[in-house]
Design a protein around this motif. Structure first.
Motif, mmCIF file in Angstrom:
data_model
loop_
_atom_site.group_PDB
_atom_site.id
_atom_site.type_symbol
_atom_site.label_atom_id
_atom_site.label_comp_id
_atom_site.label_asym_id
_atom_site.label_seq_id
_atom_site.Cartn_x
_atom_site.Cartn_y
_atom_site.Cartn_z
ATOM 1 N N ASP A 281 41.618 48.736 43.568
ATOM 2 C CA ASP A 281 42.211 48.809 42.134
ATOM 3 C C ASP A 281 43.592 49.206 42.173
ATOM 4 O O ASP A 281 44.210 48.521 41.318
ATOM 5 C CB ASP A 281 41.088 49.745 41.191
ATOM 6 C CG ASP A 281 40.040 48.980 40.902
ATOM 7 O OD1 ASP A 281 39.602 47.727 41.587
ATOM 8 O OD2 ASP A 281 39.219 49.395 40.199
ATOM 9 N N ASN A 282 43.864 50.186 42.633
ATOM 10 C CA ASN A 282 45.052 50.839 42.565
ATOM 11 C C ASN A 282 46.138 49.828 43.188
ATOM 12 O O ASN A 282 47.549 49.671 42.745
ATOM 13 C CB ASN A 282 45.366 52.373 43.117
ATOM 14 C CG ASN A 282 44.681 53.199 42.502
ATOM 15 O OD1 ASN A 282 44.633 53.073 41.133
ATOM 16 N ND2 ASN A 282 44.155 54.099 42.999
ATOM 17 N N LYS A 285 46.918 46.881 40.948
ATOM 18 C CA LYS A 285 47.568 47.360 39.753
ATOM 19 C C LYS A 285 49.003 47.542 40.096
ATOM 20 O O LYS A 285 49.917 47.142 39.298
ATOM 21 C CB LYS A 285 47.030 48.474 39.228
ATOM 22 C CG LYS A 285 45.843 48.282 38.459
ATOM 23 C CD LYS A 285 45.124 49.713 38.059
ATOM 24 C CE LYS A 285 43.755 49.571 37.254
ATOM 25 N NZ LYS A 285 43.248 50.915 36.842
ATOM 26 N N TYR A 288 50.595 44.171 40.440
ATOM 27 C CA TYR A 288 50.518 43.365 39.145
ATOM 28 C C TYR A 288 51.766 43.973 38.682
ATOM 29 O O TYR A 288 52.515 43.377 37.976
ATOM 30 C CB TYR A 288 49.434 43.735 38.382
ATOM 31 C CG TYR A 288 49.218 42.934 37.151
ATOM 32 C CD1 TYR A 288 49.049 41.750 36.779
ATOM 33 C CD2 TYR A 288 49.396 44.069 35.998
ATOM 34 C CE1 TYR A 288 49.305 41.417 35.371
ATOM 35 C CE2 TYR A 288 49.625 43.528 34.445
ATOM 36 C CZ TYR A 288 49.331 42.189 34.402
ATOM 37 O OH TYR A 288 49.381 41.725 33.058
ATOM 38 N N LYS A 289 51.961 45.238 38.614
ATOM 39 C CA LYS A 289 53.067 45.907 38.149
ATOM 40 C C LYS A 289 54.571 45.393 38.595
ATOM 41 O O LYS A 289 55.523 45.384 37.835
ATOM 42 C CB LYS A 289 52.961 47.480 38.181
ATOM 43 C CG LYS A 289 54.296 48.334 37.641
ATOM 44 C CD LYS A 289 53.764 49.866 37.521
ATOM 45 C CE LYS A 289 53.583 50.138 38.850
ATOM 46 N NZ LYS A 289 53.429 51.522 38.853
ATOM 47 N N ILE A 339 47.847 46.488 32.518
ATOM 48 C CA ILE A 339 47.698 47.049 33.689
ATOM 49 C C ILE A 339 46.319 47.697 33.824
ATOM 50 O O ILE A 339 45.861 47.773 35.236
ATOM 51 C CB ILE A 339 48.946 48.045 34.312
ATOM 52 C CG1 ILE A 339 50.142 47.578 34.287
ATOM 53 C CG2 ILE A 339 48.667 48.707 35.489
ATOM 54 C CD1 ILE A 339 51.313 48.192 34.217
ATOM 55 N N ARG A 340 45.979 48.473 32.948
ATOM 56 C CA ARG A 340 44.654 48.973 33.144
ATOM 57 C C ARG A 340 43.446 48.264 33.340
ATOM 58 O O ARG A 340 42.458 48.775 33.547
ATOM 59 C CB ARG A 340 44.439 49.978 31.881
ATOM 60 C CG ARG A 340 45.595 51.135 31.433
ATOM 61 C CD ARG A 340 45.352 52.159 30.491
ATOM 62 N NE ARG A 340 46.374 52.969 30.124
ATOM 63 C CZ ARG A 340 46.334 53.854 29.265
ATOM 64 N NH1 ARG A 340 45.292 53.974 28.318
ATOM 65 N NH2 ARG A 340 47.536 54.893 29.196
ATOM 66 N N ILE A 342 43.424 45.521 34.985
ATOM 67 C CA ILE A 342 43.193 44.932 36.606
ATOM 68 C C ILE A 342 42.185 45.648 37.361
ATOM 69 O O ILE A 342 42.176 46.782 37.387
ATOM 70 C CB ILE A 342 44.792 45.140 36.975
ATOM 71 C CG1 ILE A 342 45.679 44.251 36.143
ATOM 72 C CG2 ILE A 342 44.670 44.480 38.480
ATOM 73 C CD1 ILE A 342 45.333 42.828 36.121
ATOM 74 N N ASN A 349 41.129 38.576 37.095
ATOM 75 C CA ASN A 349 42.394 39.099 36.895
ATOM 76 C C ASN A 349 43.351 37.730 36.575
ATOM 77 O O ASN A 349 44.492 38.050 36.160
ATOM 78 C CB ASN A 349 43.032 39.786 38.149
ATOM 79 C CG ASN A 349 42.237 41.125 38.188
ATOM 80 O OD1 ASN A 349 41.850 41.714 37.438
ATOM 81 N ND2 ASN A 349 42.257 41.658 39.477
#
Length: 378
Positions: A281-282, A285, A288-289, A339-340, A342, A349
């Protein structure tokens, strides 16, 4: 003449953008740097570590500001052109609104590439370098972080307490606890002071007692004077790389391996910190960021260009400007909030990945429709 007008518009936007970006960035960085003073005051590190760590956090500050500042820059400059009747010059030379939009959209892709380079390459590298200064540095000024009447635990597996400390650095009524769990050592002393012998640091203790507990067996001895070696202790600074400090290339490779994709040829010996199934997940994210969030930059520029479709002569023009600002501001907030949402499921996604693309295309076709409608009315 058209090239001159376009160059002037672009130059005004760029100058305002760069001045606002760096002036705002420096102000925020200064406030942030003040918080980093704990590196010296509480952790006892030297000024060079603090300076390097603070400076290397500046790219991160800039990357966070770029979307808002670029939107504000275009909104301000276009609004200023309208208020000063400068847009009329464009119309008088036969430049239509869609030409301005096309020109600025092309420029927005350069800002987009700059932001992706910043978030995907520069920021992770600078964050890793900043953290490396803490990882490789030692606590050079240990006496600095000892505060009277406070249990100081900046050093791993060691707690130091002193009832008072005079102006010469002498400590009174000292308590030290070394170790954790069932094996630990407690030392009491009436007084003490820090001293250095070469590169090693010691706490010279006078008139005290040491109690050791090893496997539930208690031993103790009293002393008039002893040196407590502090050079073998480590601080509590994180020694591993955080996900945000890992390079984008390694994050992509990590995700590729964790999901068992066969798209890339990756060395079998490839390893990277935090590359774990429970961290997918991280990782997503963070990617994505770095890569998707910058795609909102063309969207924000297109939102600011809504200003050219309404004249200052309109009684609602001030409200219209405020409305456009709020729309852009909310878009920035929503882009960060996604972001949260994702998660590790790539297919789920995709809808978040294409949102900025859909918004940009939708806004552009809205402009084309407005332009054609205006031509029909004329």
């Amino acid at each position: 003449m058209k090239k001159i007008l376009f160059r002037k518009l672009l130059l005004d936007c760029l100058v305002f953008f760069l001045i606002t970006l760096f002036s705002t960035g420096i102000i925020i960085w200064v406030f942030q740097a003040v918080n980093f003073l704990d590196i010296i005051v509480e952790d006892g590190r030297n000024y060079l570590v603090y300076l390097n760590f603070s400076l290397l956090n500046f790219p991160k500050v800039i990357s966070k500001l770029v979307p808002f500042i670029i939107f504000l820059s275009f909104l301000y400059v276009i609004g200023k052109y309208e208020l000063n009747n400068e847009l009329i010059i464009f119309w008088n030379f036969g430049i239509n609104k869609i030409e301005i939009i096309n020109f600025l959209i092309k420029f927005s892709f350069f800002i987009l590439l700059f932001q992706i380079f910043l978030t995907a390459v520069i920021v992770p590298k600078s964050q890793d370098l900043a953290r490396s200064f803490l990882r490789t540095s030692s606590i050079n000024y240990l006496e600095n972080f000892i505060k009277p009447k406070i249990f100081n635990d900046a050093v791993k597996d060691l707690t130091i307490y002193s009832n008072s400390k005079d102006e010469f650095g002498n400590l009174k009524e000292i308590y030290l606890k070394k170790g954790t769990g069932n094996n630990f050592q407690i030392t009491f002393a009436k007084e003490g002071r820090f001293k250095k012998i070469g590169k090693k640091q010691f706490l010279e203790l006078n008139f005290g007692e040491t109690i050791s507990v090893v496997n539930n067996k208690i031993t103790n001895f009293k002393f008039k004077k002893t040196d407590f070696n502090l050079s073998n202790f480590e601080d509590r600074t994180t020694t591993y790389k955080k996900t945000q400090e890992v390079s984008t290339t390694n994050l992509v490779k990590c995700y590729h391996n964790l999901m068992n994709f066969k798209l890339l040829k990756i060395d079998e010996n490839f390893k990277v910190e935090n590359c774990r199934t429970d961290n997918i997940d991280n990782i997503l994210k963070e990617l994505y960021k770095r890569i998707i969030i910058p795609l909102y930059i063309p969207v924000l520029i297109l939102i600011s260009l809504l200003l050219i479709f309404k004249s200052k002569e309109n009684t609602n023009y001030p409200r219209y400007r405020i409305l456009i600002f709020l729309v852009g501001f909310v878009t920035i907030i929503l882009s960060e909030m996604t972001i949260r949402l994702i998660n590790e499921d790539l297919l789920k996604n995709i809808k978040f990945f294409i949102i900025p693309i859909i918004l940009a295309i939708g806004l552009y076709y809205n402009y084309l429709f407005r332009f054609k409608e205006t031509k029909v009315l004329k």
